[in-house]
Design an enzyme around this catalytic site. Structure first.
Site, short mmCIF file in Angstrom:
data_model
loop_
_atom_site.label_atom_id
_atom_site.label_comp_id
_atom_site.label_asym_id
_atom_site.label_seq_id
_atom_site.Cartn_x
_atom_site.Cartn_y
_atom_site.Cartn_z
N TYR A 92 -11.33 1.38 34.79
CA TYR A 92 -12.39 1.67 33.83
C TYR A 92 -12.82 0.42 33.08
O TYR A 92 -12.00 -0.30 32.49
CB TYR A 92 -11.89 2.72 32.84
CG TYR A 92 -12.96 3.41 32.02
CD1 TYR A 92 -13.73 4.43 32.57
CD2 TYR A 92 -13.17 3.08 30.68
CE1 TYR A 92 -14.69 5.09 31.82
CE2 TYR A 92 -14.11 3.75 29.92
CZ TYR A 92 -14.88 4.75 30.50
OH TYR A 92 -15.82 5.40 29.75
N SER A 186 -5.74 3.48 37.83
CA SER A 186 -6.46 4.15 36.76
C SER A 186 -7.75 4.78 37.30
O SER A 186 -7.69 5.62 38.20
CB SER A 186 -6.72 3.17 35.62
OG SER A 186 -7.16 3.85 34.46
N GLN A 187 -8.93 4.37 36.81
CA GLN A 187 -10.17 4.91 37.36
C GLN A 187 -10.24 4.68 38.87
O GLN A 187 -10.66 5.55 39.64
CB GLN A 187 -11.37 4.24 36.69
CG GLN A 187 -12.72 4.65 37.27
CD GLN A 187 -13.88 3.92 36.62
OE1 GLN A 187 -14.59 4.48 35.80
NE2 GLN A 187 -14.06 2.65 36.97
N ASP A 272 2.81 6.54 29.69
CA ASP A 272 1.37 6.31 29.76
C ASP A 272 0.63 7.11 28.70
O ASP A 272 0.67 8.34 28.69
CB ASP A 272 0.87 6.68 31.16
CG ASP A 272 -0.50 6.13 31.47
OD1 ASP A 272 -1.28 5.87 30.54
OD2 ASP A 272 -0.79 5.96 32.67
N HIS A 301 0.36 2.33 30.44
CA HIS A 301 -0.68 2.47 31.46
C HIS A 301 -0.74 1.29 32.43
O HIS A 301 -1.40 1.38 33.46
CB HIS A 301 -2.03 2.69 30.79
CG HIS A 301 -3.10 3.11 31.73
ND1 HIS A 301 -2.98 4.20 32.58
CD2 HIS A 301 -4.34 2.58 32.00
CE1 HIS A 301 -4.06 4.35 33.30
NE2 HIS A 301 -4.90 3.38 32.98
#
Length: 323
Positions: A92, A186-187, A272, A301
């Protein structure tokens, strides 16, 4: 810090309550068909770098609506025959970065493609792809852009771009169409799950600490953005909760996981605060294909970083018969 979410054994037993819309498959089938119908040119030109052990190419391909999307293609300088392909999607706020970054896949004998992320790429790495589509009222960020209508939602465009990247790369004579892998953290991990659930040509999926999973639980348990963008949106648009979650069901990676058949290597970080570990397990436990997951018990994260990359290279090399 205390663990922010469920812990084992409750974590491993968690089952997401996300429901799949009746027209989920039809929505994505028609979305991808429309993008392919829009057409567009693929451009591959030599990148300007000092690298000699690998070949670097600046790629532009047509994504959603035929919009031009950028990416880097990195190849071993000396290769014979068709190469297995790893397509990586970005976290992201980031973009494709610079051509000399992330060389470990090409150095290991793979063709490697890193897709730019439309409209992003000014937070922690640079991007060069615009998103020419506007939006209704939204919270700053990308999570609520067009969220009141599945046809207008930002991630419809981004997931479509990611599938169209595979379309563009499979047309290259040095890519093995039977050895296609997708990955990201992540994203990017969420995008890889989406592509694996849409495109049966994908033969391996490697989502690290994946975002965009189990939205209903995520907005209740995440401590940090981006999920909290949705919370702030609904704090103002109090009457629109049903419409928001109706849209999000079409983009929830729990639903894509239910349709994925390729072998998968997940990772999760148990501290996370961005992607709560139960949301990752929501997607992992729903995943229909052969799967394994690595836990990083004391990480936030950032997850496993180089440790997980090393595990990915070992796992995928064995799966694809490389080395």
């Amino acid at each position: 810090m205390p663990f922010p979410d469920l812990v084992q054994p409750e974590l491993g037993a968690y089952v997401s309550s996300v429901g799949m819309p009746d027209d989920f498959v039809q929505f994505w089938t028609s979305t991808i068909a429309d993008a392919r119908q829009a057409g567009g040119e693929v451009s591959i030109v030599q990148a300007q770098t000092t690298l000699t052990a690998v070949q670097s190419f600046d790629v532009t391909f047509p994504g959603y609506g035929g919009h031009p999307i950028k990416g880097w293609l990195i190849l071993p300088t000396h290769h014979e025959g068709r190469l297995p392909l790893v397509a990586q999607y970005i976290g992201y706020g980031g973009g494709r970065g610079l051509a000399h970054e992330q060389l470990h896949w090409a150095a290991s004998g793979f063709a490697y493609f890193r897709m730019d992320t439309r409209g992003q790429g000014s937070d922690w790495s640079v991007g060069e792809t615009a998103d020419p589509v506007g939006s209704t009222s939204s919270i700053p960020g990308f999570m609520t852009r067009g969220v009141l209508d599945k046809n207008d939602y930002y991630y419809r465009r981004l997931f479509t771009d990611a599938v169209r990247a595979i379309d563009a790369l499979l047309g290259l004579d040095f890519v093995d169409p039977e050895r296609i892998a997708v990955c990201g953290d992540s994203q990017g991990g969420g995008i890889s799950l989406a592509v694996g659930g849409i495109d049966p040509r994908v033969k391996a999926v490697m989502p690290d600490v994946p975002f965009l999973c189990d939205f209903p639980r995520a907005v209740q348990t995440a401590v940090r953005d981006p999920y909290l963008e949705i919370v702030r949106f609904l704090a103002q648009h109090r009457e629109k909760k049903a419409a928001v979650f109706e849209t999000l069901n079409y983009f929830d990676c729990v639903n894509f996981a239910r349709r994925s058949k390729a072998p998968a290597l997940f990772s999760v970080a148990l501290m996370d605060e961005v992607c709560p570990p139960s949301t990752v397990y929501g997607a992992f436990n729903a995943y229909a294909g052969e799967k394994t997951i690595t836990e990083y018990e004391f990480n936030n994260h950032e997850g496993g970083q180089g440790y997980q990359e090393r595990q990915q290279m070992t796992w995928l090399s064995r799966l694809f018969g490389v080395g």
